[in-house]
Each structure stands twice: as structure tokens, then as C-alpha cells.
Design an enzyme around this catalytic site. Structure first.
Site, PDB file in Angstrom:
ATOM      1  N   HIS A 122      29.800   5.087 -38.606  1.00 51.64           N
ATOM      2  CA  HIS A 122      29.854   5.334 -40.221  1.00 51.64           C
ATOM      3  C   HIS A 122      31.297   6.083 -40.456  1.00 51.64           C
ATOM      4  O   HIS A 122      31.496   6.710 -41.378  1.00 51.64           O
ATOM      5  CB  HIS A 122      28.785   6.320 -40.468  1.00 51.64           C
ATOM      6  CG  HIS A 122      27.493   5.559 -40.657  1.00 51.64           C
ATOM      7  ND1 HIS A 122      26.337   6.191 -40.937  1.00 51.64           N
ATOM      8  CD2 HIS A 122      27.341   4.254 -40.637  1.00 51.64           C
ATOM      9  CE1 HIS A 122      25.475   5.114 -40.792  1.00 51.64           C
ATOM     10  NE2 HIS A 122      25.928   3.928 -40.678  1.00 51.64           N
ATOM     11  N   SER A 192      17.004   9.740 -39.163  1.00 49.24           N
ATOM     12  CA  SER A 192      15.603   9.589 -39.898  1.00 49.24           C
ATOM     13  C   SER A 192      15.189   8.133 -40.290  1.00 49.24           C
ATOM     14  O   SER A 192      14.144   8.029 -40.686  1.00 49.24           O
ATOM     15  CB  SER A 192      15.943  10.236 -41.590  1.00 49.24           C
ATOM     16  OG  SER A 192      17.058   9.541 -42.016  1.00 49.24           O
ATOM     17  N   ASN A 215      13.103  14.164 -32.160  1.00 42.60           N
ATOM     18  CA  ASN A 215      13.323  14.332 -33.542  1.00 42.60           C
ATOM     19  C   ASN A 215      12.451  15.312 -33.917  1.00 42.60           C
ATOM     20  O   ASN A 215      11.152  15.542 -33.293  1.00 42.60           O
ATOM     21  CB  ASN A 215      13.185  13.383 -34.458  1.00 42.60           C
ATOM     22  CG  ASN A 215      13.545  13.393 -35.908  1.00 42.60           C
ATOM     23  OD1 ASN A 215      13.277  13.995 -36.427  1.00 42.60           O
ATOM     24  ND2 ASN A 215      14.310  12.352 -36.285  1.00 42.60           N
TER      25      ASN A 215
HETATM   26  C1  BJW Z   1      16.493  17.067 -36.226  1.00 46.31           C
HETATM   27  C2  BJW Z   1      16.833  18.202 -36.286  1.00 46.31           C
HETATM   28  C3  BJW Z   1      17.133  19.009 -34.807  1.00 46.31           C
HETATM   29  C4  BJW Z   1      16.766  17.737 -38.329  1.00 46.31           C
HETATM   30  N1  BJW Z   1      16.602  18.196 -34.118  1.00 46.31           N
HETATM   31  N2  BJW Z   1      16.226  16.416 -35.309  1.00 46.31           N
HETATM   32  C5  BJW Z   1      17.012  -2.268 -48.602  1.00 46.31           C
HETATM   33  C6  BJW Z   1      16.725  -2.261 -47.506  1.00 46.31           C
HETATM   34  C7  BJW Z   1      17.370  -2.352 -46.096  1.00 46.31           C
HETATM   35  C8  BJW Z   1      18.593  -1.915 -46.017  1.00 46.31           C
HETATM   36  C9  BJW Z   1      19.168  -1.686 -47.561  1.00 46.31           C
HETATM   37  C10 BJW Z   1      18.349  -1.700 -48.727  1.00 46.31           C
HETATM   38  N3  BJW Z   1      19.260  -1.657 -49.776  1.00 46.31           N
HETATM   39  C11 BJW Z   1      20.410  -1.368 -49.267  1.00 46.31           C
HETATM   40  C12 BJW Z   1      20.472  -1.468 -47.769  1.00 46.31           C
HETATM   41  C13 BJW Z   1      21.619  -1.229 -46.987  1.00 46.31           C
HETATM   42  C14 BJW Z   1      21.989   0.243 -46.766  1.00 46.31           C
HETATM   43  C15 BJW Z   1      20.740   0.671 -46.610  1.00 46.31           C
HETATM   44  O1  BJW Z   1      20.281   1.299 -45.481  1.00 46.31           O
HETATM   45  N4  BJW Z   1      20.109   1.718 -47.571  1.00 46.31           N
HETATM   46  C16 BJW Z   1      18.897   2.421 -47.396  1.00 46.31           C
HETATM   47  C17 BJW Z   1      19.254   3.711 -48.037  1.00 46.31           C
HETATM   48  C18 BJW Z   1      17.699   1.532 -47.906  1.00 46.31           C
HETATM   49  N5  BJW Z   1      22.884   0.353 -45.811  1.00 46.31           N
HETATM   50  C19 BJW Z   1      24.157   0.124 -45.964  1.00 46.31           C
HETATM   51  O2  BJW Z   1      24.679  -0.304 -47.302  1.00 46.31           O
HETATM   52  C20 BJW Z   1      25.158   0.024 -44.762  1.00 46.31           C
HETATM   53  N6  BJW Z   1      25.949  -1.116 -44.693  1.00 46.31           N
HETATM   54  C21 BJW Z   1      25.237  -2.387 -44.631  1.00 46.31           C
HETATM   55  O3  BJW Z   1      24.044  -2.492 -44.748  1.00 46.31           O
HETATM   56  O4  BJW Z   1      26.082  -3.433 -44.572  1.00 46.31           O
HETATM   57  C22 BJW Z   1      25.869  -4.510 -44.752  1.00 46.31           C
HETATM   58  C23 BJW Z   1      25.294  -5.206 -43.621  1.00 46.31           C
HETATM   59  C24 BJW Z   1      24.559  -6.403 -43.542  1.00 46.31           C
HETATM   60  C25 BJW Z   1      23.963  -7.104 -42.435  1.00 46.31           C
HETATM   61  C26 BJW Z   1      24.266  -6.297 -41.277  1.00 46.31           C
HETATM   62  C27 BJW Z   1      25.033  -5.239 -41.342  1.00 46.31           C
HETATM   63  C28 BJW Z   1      25.375  -4.647 -42.225  1.00 46.31           C
HETATM   64  C29 BJW Z   1      26.088   1.250 -44.793  1.00 46.31           C
HETATM   65  C30 BJW Z   1      25.394   2.460 -44.484  1.00 46.31           C
HETATM   66  C31 BJW Z   1      26.301   3.482 -44.747  1.00 46.31           C
HETATM   67  C32 BJW Z   1      25.594   4.979 -44.467  1.00 46.31           C
HETATM   68  N7  BJW Z   1      26.632   6.035 -44.748  1.00 46.31           N
HETATM   69  C33 BJW Z   1      26.250   7.418 -44.789  1.00 46.31           C
HETATM   70  C34 BJW Z   1      27.334   8.174 -45.387  1.00 46.31           C
HETATM   71  C35 BJW Z   1      28.242   8.216 -44.329  1.00 46.31           C
HETATM   72  C36 BJW Z   1      29.717   9.196 -44.619  1.00 46.31           C
HETATM   73  C37 BJW Z   1      29.007  10.476 -45.095  1.00 46.31           C
HETATM   74  O5  BJW Z   1      28.732  11.149 -44.053  1.00 46.31           O
HETATM   75  O6  BJW Z   1      29.236  11.068 -46.190  1.00 46.31           O
HETATM   76  O7  BJW Z   1      25.853   7.764 -43.333  1.00 46.31           O
HETATM   77  S1  BJW Z   1      24.685   7.611 -45.614  1.00 46.31           S
HETATM   78  C38 BJW Z   1      24.070   8.876 -44.517  1.00 46.31           C
HETATM   79  O8  BJW Z   1      22.872   8.673 -43.893  1.00 46.31           O
HETATM   80  C39 BJW Z   1      25.177   8.809 -43.531  1.00 46.31           C
HETATM   81  C40 BJW Z   1      24.229   9.176 -42.416  1.00 46.31           C
HETATM   82  O9  BJW Z   1      24.890   8.651 -41.002  1.00 46.31           O
HETATM   83  C41 BJW Z   1      22.997   8.127 -42.653  1.00 46.31           C
HETATM   84  C42 BJW Z   1      21.934   8.648 -41.838  1.00 46.31           C
HETATM   85  O10 BJW Z   1      21.402   9.551 -41.803  1.00 46.31           O
HETATM   86  P1  BJW Z   1      20.919  10.386 -40.793  1.00 46.31           P
HETATM   87  O11 BJW Z   1      21.740  10.720 -39.858  1.00 46.31           O
HETATM   88  O12 BJW Z   1      19.447   9.556 -40.009  1.00 46.31           O
HETATM   89  O13 BJW Z   1      20.350  11.754 -41.353  1.00 46.31           O
HETATM   90  P2  BJW Z   1      19.414  12.285 -42.165  1.00 46.31           P
HETATM   91  O14 BJW Z   1      19.391  13.494 -43.034  1.00 46.31           O
HETATM   92  O15 BJW Z   1      18.701  11.200 -42.926  1.00 46.31           O
HETATM   93  O16 BJW Z   1      18.113  12.673 -41.132  1.00 46.31           O
HETATM   94  C43 BJW Z   1      18.326  13.824 -40.284  1.00 46.31           C
HETATM   95  C44 BJW Z   1      17.186  13.775 -39.284  1.00 46.31           C
HETATM   96  O17 BJW Z   1      17.279  14.584 -38.269  1.00 46.31           O
HETATM   97  C45 BJW Z   1      15.736  13.803 -39.846  1.00 46.31           C
HETATM   98  O18 BJW Z   1      14.724  12.779 -39.183  1.00 46.31           O
HETATM   99  C46 BJW Z   1      15.317  15.224 -39.339  1.00 46.31           C
HETATM  100  O19 BJW Z   1      13.974  15.146 -39.067  1.00 46.31           O
HETATM  101  C47 BJW Z   1      16.132  15.318 -37.941  1.00 46.31           C
HETATM  102  N8  BJW Z   1      16.455  16.733 -37.491  1.00 46.31           N
HETATM  103  N9  BJW Z   1      16.978  18.811 -37.562  1.00 46.31           N
HETATM  104  C48 BJW Z   1      16.241  16.997 -33.960  1.00 46.31           C
HETATM  105  N10 BJW Z   1      17.505  20.298 -34.799  1.00 46.31           N
END
Ligand code: BJW
Length: 249
Positions: A122, A192, A215
Site C-alpha cells: 500500500h 482486520s 491478532n
Molecule cells: C492487533 C493489535 C496488536 C490491533 N496485536 N493485532 C467490495 C468487495 C470486495 C472488495 C471491494 C469492494 N468494494 C471495493 C473493493 C476494493 C477495495 C476494498 O477492499 N474495499 C473494502 C473496504 C470493501 N480495495 C481496493 O480498492 C484496493 N484496490 C483494488 O482493489 O484494486 C483493484 C484490484 C482488482 C483486482 C485485483 C487486485 C486489485 C486498494 C486498497 C487500498 C487500501 N488503502 C489503505 C490506505 C493506505 C494508505 C494509508 O495508510 O492511508 O490501506 S485503507 C487502510 O486499510 C490501509 C490499510 O493498509 C488497510 C488495511 O487495514 P489493516 O492494516 O488491516 O488495519 P485495521 O485497522 O483494519 O485492522 C487492524 C487489526 O489489528 C485489527 O484486526 C485489530 O484487531 C488488530 N490489532 N492491535 C495484534 N497489538
């Protein structure tokens, strides 16, 4: 749900292919808020207002402010890697076969710990990207509408954060797909599993792969893992990796 990993591991010996996916949870204990937690990064911001190309077109100043604040925080002296980041780097240096660390995080805490084979799917907060050429530059300052281009100082405001917003293609997907298909061990830490395609990587692993989730909470993907470790990354990741290294002796 839990199965002893020593089975598949010991059959394959110590030269196993390891793929690790990290998310915001691994950096939470370093003082970087997660996205979707109760004290989450997006509390007060709607994702679609700050993390989409459309948001950036509509209100670039707001989006720059969001990332400028996070960049400053990342660079503040109190932010440093925790035991989980360090354990992954140490494991990589001792592991004798393929290893790939895929992170969704845009912080640089894995790099600061010494991780080498790392793919930032990302993007990276400490880089800026030219919107015209795609060229990236190391970046530690604020970005804004009047920021001059490093090569062409008369061109202002053509740099954006080098991050992947919703609707944009994450980096390195072919490499990730291949590593997943070949992995003997897949370890997902602190994510997540709601954002795709990162959430689908577990589905790209082969039937022989041992899948482990670390997690504090359950995720929508938990069922896809044979081993689920509920706990904080800073304590559980070092413990788990040390067990693997011990078993390989
Ligand atoms: C602990 C802890 C501790 C806490 N120890 N654990 C409908 C269905 C499916 C997909 C889509 C849909 N509509 C749209 C889409 C696609 C979309 C998507 O997924 N949307 C969903 C929201 C539905 N995805 C995209 O658009 C992606 N691109 C794409 O799909 O392109 C087309 C494609 C087509 C075909 C193949 C491939 C590609 C792009 C996604 C870009 C995400 N960008 C972000 C922002 C990045 C820049 C920034 O940082 O600002 O990335 S969004 C944000 O979420 C960021 C993160 O990397 C990402 C994931 O979050 P993460 O890391 O999981 O954090 P949290 O907060 O959600 O979870 C934290 C976890 O830690 C929790 O589980 C806690 O329990 C745990 N935790 N403390 C261990 N101490």
C-alpha cells in the site's frame, strides 16, 4: 481451529518458504493508531474523504493534511519499532530459505528494524510521487499545493503521497501471488482482513501451506487459518518465530 504447526514444518525440514503479511495491528504498540479500532486513525475522517483518488481531486489540501500529520507523527522520536517488528527482522536474517514480508503499512517500522525482503503493497509514507511521471522521491517534509517538484522547482503541487488509495492497484501483486502459491507457512499479523486484495492472500496459498493468524481479535478470515493465536503482536510474534527457529535446530 488450532493445529500443531510442527507437523507440516518438520516434514519439510527447516528450509521452508515463509510469507508474512502485516497490517496496522503490528504497529499499534509502537504508538501508530490502527484504521478501524475504537481510537482508529479514521475516527473523525471518513475513508472516502481522505483515502481515494476522488477525495484527493476534490480536496487535496485536506488529504495532504491527513498524511502530513501522520508523517510528522511517524518521524517523532517516540515512535519506534516494537518487539514484533524486530522479531520478524531477526527471523529473516536466520531463516535459510525464501522469505517475503508483505506489509500493508505505510510506516517504515519494518525497515527500521532491519527487514530486507519487504514489499510495501500500500505504498510508503516517507515517499512522494510525481503525479505526471510516477517518479518517487524520499520525503520527510509536509506536502502541499505549493510544494515544488524536486527536479522542476517551478512546478508546484504535483506531488502526492506514495500510497495506495481505494480503487487503486496495490503494488507487487504478481510477486505476492507467486509467494503465496509457494508458501509453506503464511503468517498474517494484525490485519482486520476487510481490505482487498490483501484479505484474499490467504486464499492464494496452496493446500500444503500452514496458515497462522496472530491478532487480538477474530477477523472475517479467521476460519481460513489452521492456527489462530489471540494476543498482542509484540508478545506473540517473537514467541511464535522463536518456536519455529528452535524446531529447525
Ligand atoms: C492487533 C493489535 C496488536 C490491533 N496485536 N493485532 C467490495 C468487495 C470486495 C472488495 C471491494 C469492494 N468494494 C471495493 C473493493 C476494493 C477495495 C476494498 O477492499 N474495499 C473494502 C473496504 C470493501 N480495495 C481496493 O480498492 C484496493 N484496490 C483494488 O482493489 O484494486 C483493484 C484490484 C482488482 C483486482 C485485483 C487486485 C486489485 C486498494 C486498497 C487500498 C487500501 N488503502 C489503505 C490506505 C493506505 C494508505 C494509508 O495508510 O492511508 O490501506 S485503507 C487502510 O486499510 C490501509 C490499510 O493498509 C488497510 C488495511 O487495514 P489493516 O492494516 O488491516 O488495519 P485495521 O485497522 O483494519 O485492522 C487492524 C487489526 O489489528 C485489527 O484486526 C485489530 O484487531 C488488530 N490489532 N492491535 C495484534 N497489538
Amino acid at each position: 481451529m488450532t493445529e500443531d504447526w510442527r507437523g507440516p514444518y518438520m516434514v519439510r525440514g527447516k528450509f521452508m518458504k515463509v510469507l508474512v503479511l502485516t497490517g496496522a495491528g503490528i504497529s499499534a504498540e509502537s504508538g501508530i493508531p490502527t484504521f478501524r479500532g475504537s481510537d482508529g486513525l479514521w475516527e473523525g475522517f471518513r475513508p472516502e474523504d481522505v483515502a481515494t483518488p476522488e477525495a484527493f481531486q476534490r480536496d487535496p489540501a485536506l488529504v495532504h493534511r491527513f498524511y502530513n500529520e501522520r508523517r510528522r507523527r511517524l518521524l517523532s522520536p517516540d515512535i519506534e519499532p516494537n518487539a514484533a517488528h524486530r522479531a520478524l527482522a531477526a527471523f529473516e536474517s536466520q531463516h535459510q530459505d525464501d522469505f517475503l514480508l508483505v506489509t500493508q503499512n505505510i510506516d517504515d517500522l519494518h525497515q527500521r528494524s532491519g527487514s530486507q525482503k519487504i514489499l510495501c503493497m500500500h505504498g510508503e509514507l516517507l515517499k512522494a510521487r510525481c503525479m505526471d511521471s510516477g517518479e518517487c522521491f524520499p520525503w520527510k517534509e509536509d506536502l502541499g499545493l505549493d510544494t515544488p517538484h524536486p527536479r522542476y522547482p517551478n512546478r508546484l503541487g504535483r506531488l502526492r503521497p506514495h500510497v495506495v488509495w481505494f480503487g487503486e492497484m496495490p503494488f507487487g501483486l504478481p510477486t505476492i501471488e507467486q509467494a503465496a502459491a509457494q508458501a509453506d507457512l503464511f503468517l498474517a499479523i494484525g490485519t482486520s482482513a476487510v481490505v482487498y486484495p490483501a484479505a484474499a492472500i490467504v486464499q492464494w496459498t496452496g493446500p500444503h501451506c500452514h496458515r497462522v493468524e496472530i491478532n487480538v481479535d477474530a477477523t472475517p478470515a479467521s476460519q481460513a487459518f489452521q492456527q489462530v493465536i489471540r494476543g498482542k503482536a509484540s508478545s506473540e510474534v517473537p514467541k511464535f518465530l522463536q518456536e519455529i527457529l528452535n524446531a529447525a535446530q
